[in-house]
Design a protein around this motif. Structure first.
Motif: not given
Length: 200
Positions: A159-163
């Protein structure tokens, strides 16, 4: 004829006087009290909740692992520890080497949960110098993963945005982490105590 002794509950459970004061109470670990002083692998951040250092545990380690967006951890295994993982948030992927002997020579799948639905991924050829073929398990919140002792693996968060956040429990109190150059099986024979991070 001798009498058979059947243990009673009094035989099995120690009295409070037989247990030290520290182990006669429950321990609460708040999120702010998680301990970052535990074995680490690049690409992730581990925080201990239940350990010898935090609560005096002797047979169990439990904590959190955070994998940043668009990150892959280094390859590693956890020595003699059995590891159970619960996915709290995100969609982390768990990658481990295919058991080439089981999968290729017998025709039977070597591991559950990873080969169907396009989850298997080729990571190299079959000669001994090439990286092993990789199996990838894609997960969602609520999923569990079991990692047997000595199995090389890595965690990835595409996922490029979420941990991605997972909770980990291990069968040893020590957070044993043996970082590896690749996913080749090393097993218990070739791993020495000098290779293990986090052991005293």
């Amino acid at each position: 004829m001798s009498d058979l002794h059947v243990p009673s509950i009094d035989d099995l459970v120690p009295s409070p006087e037989e247990i030290d004061a520290f182990h006669r109470r429950l321990h609460h670990i708040a999120p702010w009290a998680l301990d970052p002083e535990t074995a680490q692998t690049s690409g992730m951040r581990r925080l201990a909740a239940v350990s010898a250092r935090t609560v005096g545990s002797s047979k169990l380690w439990m904590g959190q692992t955070h994998v940043a967006p668009a990150t892959a951890s280094a390859n590693h295994h956890h020595g003699r520890s059995e590891t159970a993982i619960y996915v709290v948030s995100g969609h982390p992927e768990f990658v481990f080497p295919a058991d080439e002997l089981s999968a290729d020579d017998t025709g039977a799948p070597s591991h559950g949960g990873g080969e169907s639905g396009g989850n298997g991924r080729s990571g190299g050829g079959s000669d001994s110098g090439a990286p092993p073929r990789e199996i990838r398990i894609r997960t969602s919140p609520g999923d569990y993963i079991f990692v047997p002792p000595w199995v090389p693996h890595r965690e990835e968060n595409p996922d490029p945005e979420h941990e991605a956040l997972v909770v980990i429990a291990r069968s040893t109190q020590d957070a044993i982490v043996v970082n590896l150059p690749d996913l080749r099986w090393t097993g218990s024979v070739r791993t020495t105590s000098e290779d293990i991070t986090g052991c005293s």
